[in-house]
Design a protein around this motif. Structure first.
Motif, PDB file in Angstrom:
ATOM      1  N   ALA A 200      -2.521  -8.442 -11.971  1.00  0.00           N
ATOM      2  CA  ALA A 200      -1.365  -7.539 -11.945  1.00  0.00           C
ATOM      3  C   ALA A 200      -0.295  -8.042 -10.974  1.00  0.00           C
ATOM      4  N   LEU A 201      -0.740  -8.542  -9.812  1.00  0.00           N
ATOM      5  CA  LEU A 201       0.210  -9.029  -8.809  1.00  0.00           C
ATOM      6  C   LEU A 201       0.913 -10.303  -9.268  1.00  0.00           C
ATOM      7  N   ALA A 202       0.181 -11.162  -9.976  1.00  0.00           N
ATOM      8  CA  ALA A 202       0.796 -12.392 -10.479  1.00  0.00           C
ATOM      9  C   ALA A 202       1.907 -12.055 -11.477  1.00  0.00           C
ATOM     10  N   ALA A 203       1.621 -11.105 -12.365  1.00  0.00           N
ATOM     11  CA  ALA A 203       2.626 -10.672 -13.340  1.00  0.00           C
ATOM     12  C   ALA A 203       3.796  -9.973 -12.633  1.00  0.00           C
ATOM     13  N   PHE A 204       3.454  -9.164 -11.625  1.00  0.00           N
ATOM     14  CA  PHE A 204       4.462  -8.461 -10.832  1.00  0.00           C
ATOM     15  C   PHE A 204       5.369  -9.472 -10.124  1.00  0.00           C
ATOM     16  N   VAL A 264      -5.233  -9.690   1.718  1.00  0.00           N
ATOM     17  CA  VAL A 264      -4.829  -8.811   2.826  1.00  0.00           C
ATOM     18  C   VAL A 264      -5.712  -7.562   2.816  1.00  0.00           C
ATOM     19  N   ASN A 265      -6.341  -7.281   3.950  1.00  0.00           N
ATOM     20  CA  ASN A 265      -7.222  -6.116   4.063  1.00  0.00           C
ATOM     21  C   ASN A 265      -8.265  -6.076   2.941  1.00  0.00           C
ATOM     22  N   GLY A 266      -8.814  -7.255   2.643  1.00  0.00           N
ATOM     23  CA  GLY A 266      -9.892  -7.338   1.667  1.00  0.00           C
ATOM     24  C   GLY A 266      -9.459  -7.302   0.212  1.00  0.00           C
ATOM     25  N   HIS A 267      -8.138  -7.271  -0.041  1.00  0.00           N
ATOM     26  CA  HIS A 267      -7.631  -7.167  -1.415  1.00  0.00           C
ATOM     27  C   HIS A 267      -6.446  -8.103  -1.617  1.00  0.00           C
ATOM     28  N   PRO A 268      -6.202  -8.531  -2.856  1.00  0.00           N
ATOM     29  CA  PRO A 268      -5.015  -9.345  -3.124  1.00  0.00           C
ATOM     30  C   PRO A 268      -3.744  -8.563  -2.802  1.00  0.00           C
ATOM     31  N   ALA A 269      -2.769  -9.261  -2.218  1.00  0.00           N
ATOM     32  CA  ALA A 269      -1.478  -8.652  -1.881  1.00  0.00           C
ATOM     33  C   ALA A 269      -0.429  -9.760  -1.905  1.00  0.00           C
ATOM     34  N   LEU A 270       0.816  -9.391  -1.704  1.00  0.00           N
ATOM     35  CA  LEU A 270       1.895 -10.371  -1.679  1.00  0.00           C
ATOM     36  C   LEU A 270       2.513 -10.453  -0.286  1.00  0.00           C
ATOM     37  N   LEU A 282       3.276  -6.795   1.034  1.00  0.00           N
ATOM     38  CA  LEU A 282       3.310  -5.784  -0.026  1.00  0.00           C
ATOM     39  C   LEU A 282       1.923  -5.641  -0.651  1.00  0.00           C
ATOM     40  N   ALA A 283       1.324  -4.481  -0.442  1.00  0.00           N
ATOM     41  CA  ALA A 283       0.029  -4.169  -1.048  1.00  0.00           C
ATOM     42  C   ALA A 283       0.253  -3.149  -2.156  1.00  0.00           C
ATOM     43  N   VAL A 284      -0.671  -3.113  -3.119  1.00  0.00           N
ATOM     44  CA  VAL A 284      -0.499  -2.205  -4.253  1.00  0.00           C
ATOM     45  C   VAL A 284      -1.764  -1.386  -4.495  1.00  0.00           C
ATOM     46  N   ARG A 285      -1.574  -0.301  -5.198  1.00  0.00           N
ATOM     47  CA  ARG A 285      -2.682   0.542  -5.666  1.00  0.00           C
ATOM     48  C   ARG A 285      -2.581   0.602  -7.185  1.00  0.00           C
ATOM     49  N   LEU A 286      -3.670   0.264  -7.852  1.00  0.00           N
ATOM     50  CA  LEU A 286      -3.683   0.251  -9.320  1.00  0.00           C
ATOM     51  C   LEU A 286      -4.489   1.421  -9.865  1.00  0.00           C
ATOM     52  N   GLU A 287      -3.971   2.062 -10.881  1.00  0.00           N
ATOM     53  CA  GLU A 287      -4.687   3.127 -11.585  1.00  0.00           C
ATOM     54  C   GLU A 287      -4.309   3.072 -13.052  1.00  0.00           C
ATOM     55  N   GLY A 288      -5.331   3.055 -13.918  1.00  0.00           N
ATOM     56  CA  GLY A 288      -5.076   3.007 -15.356  1.00  0.00           C
ATOM     57  C   GLY A 288      -4.302   1.781 -15.793  1.00  0.00           C
ATOM     58  N   VAL A 297       5.015  -3.265   4.253  1.00  0.00           N
ATOM     59  CA  VAL A 297       5.068  -3.287   5.719  1.00  0.00           C
ATOM     60  C   VAL A 297       6.128  -4.296   6.139  1.00  0.00           C
ATOM     61  N   ARG A 298       7.173  -3.821   6.822  1.00  0.00           N
ATOM     62  CA  ARG A 298       8.290  -4.679   7.237  1.00  0.00           C
ATOM     63  C   ARG A 298       8.463  -4.706   8.748  1.00  0.00           C
ATOM     64  N   ASN A 299       7.861  -3.751   9.446  1.00  0.00           N
ATOM     65  CA  ASN A 299       7.989  -3.686  10.900  1.00  0.00           C
ATOM     66  C   ASN A 299       7.488  -5.004  11.510  1.00  0.00           C
ATOM     67  N   PRO A 300       8.368  -5.783  12.163  1.00  0.00           N
ATOM     68  CA  PRO A 300       7.966  -7.104  12.695  1.00  0.00           C
ATOM     69  C   PRO A 300       6.769  -7.037  13.646  1.00  0.00           C
ATOM     70  N   GLU A 301       6.649  -5.944  14.394  1.00  0.00           N
ATOM     71  CA  GLU A 301       5.523  -5.807  15.322  1.00  0.00           C
ATOM     72  C   GLU A 301       4.189  -5.799  14.589  1.00  0.00           C
ATOM     73  N   LYS A 302       4.201  -5.337  13.341  1.00  0.00           N
ATOM     74  CA  LYS A 302       2.961  -5.260  12.559  1.00  0.00           C
ATOM     75  C   LYS A 302       2.691  -6.533  11.750  1.00  0.00           C
ATOM     76  N   LEU A 303       3.607  -7.490  11.826  1.00  0.00           N
ATOM     77  CA  LEU A 303       3.452  -8.718  11.040  1.00  0.00           C
ATOM     78  C   LEU A 303       3.131  -9.929  11.923  1.00  0.00           C
ATOM     79  N   SER A 304       2.917  -9.688  13.207  1.00  0.00           N
ATOM     80  CA  SER A 304       2.768 -10.796  14.156  1.00  0.00           C
ATOM     81  C   SER A 304       1.499 -11.617  13.950  1.00  0.00           C
ATOM     82  N   ARG A 305       0.464 -11.028  13.317  1.00  0.00           N
ATOM     83  CA  ARG A 305      -0.786 -11.772  13.144  1.00  0.00           C
ATOM     84  C   ARG A 305      -1.144 -12.018  11.687  1.00  0.00           C
ATOM     85  N   ILE A 306      -0.210 -11.751  10.779  1.00  0.00           N
ATOM     86  CA  ILE A 306      -0.518 -11.894   9.357  1.00  0.00           C
ATOM     87  C   ILE A 306      -0.588 -13.360   8.925  1.00  0.00           C
ATOM     88  N   ASP A 307      -0.140 -14.279   9.791  1.00  0.00           N
ATOM     89  CA  ASP A 307      -0.203 -15.704   9.440  1.00  0.00           C
ATOM     90  C   ASP A 307      -1.514 -16.353   9.850  1.00  0.00           C
TER      91      ASP A 307
END
Length: 314
Positions: A200-204, A264-270, A282-288, A297-307
């Motif tokens: 779904a994320l690849a298509a997205f 990211v957090n155990g699941h595919p994300a962008l 960018l994480a997503v929730r899929l249903e149906g 999540v855009r807050n720079p303080e929360k992105l400091s360790r994502i690399d």
């Protein structure tokens, strides 16, 4: 720590002093080995309670300081003892954070973590650290959250949890039942495999990069909700964006960004980059088969360790 440096002992006294030093070193080795052995577990307990890696690391520091002062000869179960210290510190911090979040600018989202691929193989662990689940846990009272995490995620006994949260085992059983019902009513009912999410994320990603608005609309649920966390530091919607057309309009502006699939957090994300810098996770929730929730999540303080990868475990 008691110093013997001010006393001069000879003969048996000197030997006794050396024995005491040797015992102290052995105790320090045991303390360090036990802490390192359970570090990933302790970090994950703190992170699931707080939704913040930075705060979880602070809790680990406090746990180590308290653990180092313990008479380890009296500790029968180091894992349970360490979890107890971590939980108590995290509960104190959680109550402070809840007050701080009341004045947070715009929607609050958990700090995202880049996780190892094998985290996804432990379905229960991956579910427990997912952005969607952490948001559900935010709706619990602090003690309920601690009890749920310790019981349902880490399978601790009621007696152990009771010691950690300062309640009786009977009270803990009631709290666990109440918390479980609360979480069950709010968590995604459908189990979605990592492969489905990746697809779904690849298509997205392709739809965003090509600016194909119709394809985006076809992929998202009519009542989709987009939450954007800028923390008042960077541009972000201050209220949830609701509805397929409104969300698609926001997403169409991402065409200039470079998007990359990540775990990211155990699941595919962008992970979105602009000018080579990480801009958004960018994480997503899929249903149906449709995207029903988007968490940006855009807050720079929360992105400091994502690399860099963060180890989580049970």
């Amino acid at each position: 720590m008691r110093s013997t440096g001010g006393h001069s002992h000879t003969g048996p006294g000197g030997r006794r002093s050396r024995c005491r030093t040797a015992k102290k070193i052995t105790g320090t080795d045991f303390a360090t080995e036990a802490f390192v052995a359970h570090r990933n577990l302790l970090f994950t307990v703190a992170y699931e309670m707080l939704g913040s890696a930075a705060d979880a690391e602070d809790i680990l520091q406090e746990t180590w300081l308290r653990w180092a002062e313990v008479d380890h000869a009296t500790v029968r179960e180091p894992r349970a003892f360490l979890v107890r210290i971590t939980t108590r510190q995290a509960l104190t911090r959680l109550r402070t954070l809840r007050r701080r979040k009341e004045s947070y600018v715009g929607p609050w989202l958990p700090e995202p973590l880049l996780t190892a691929p094998d985290v996804a193989e432990d379905i229960e662990l991956a579910d427990s650290v997912s952005i969607a689940m952490l948001l559900v846990l935010e709706t619990l009272a602090p003690t309920e959250r601690a009890v749920f995490v310790l019981r349902d995620v880490f399978d601790l006994g009621y007696d152990e949890i009771a010691q950690a949260v300062g309640k009786t085992p009977a009270a803990v059983r009631q709290i666990a039942h109440r918390a479980r019902a609360h979480v069950t009513a709010r968590r995604p009912r459908e189990v979605v495999s990592p492969a489905q999410t990746r697809s779904a994320l690849a298509a997205f990603q392709q739809a965003v990069e090509t600016g194909d608005l119709q394809r985006l609309l076809d992929m998202i649920a009519p009542d989709v909700v987009l939450l954007t966390d800028g923390g008042g530091v960077v541009r972000a919607a201050l209220e949830p964006v609701v509805g397929a057309e409104a969300v698609a309009d926001v997403l169409s502006r991402l065409a200039s960004a470079t998007l990359r699939l990540a775990q990211v957090n155990g699941h595919p994300a962008l992970i979105l980059r602009r000018g080579g810098q990480i801009d958004t996770v960018l994480a997503v929730r899929l249903e149906g088969g449709l995207i029903s929730g988007l968490y940006a999540v855009r807050n720079p303080e929360k992105l400091s360790r994502i690399d860099r990868e963060t180890a989580v475990g049970r």
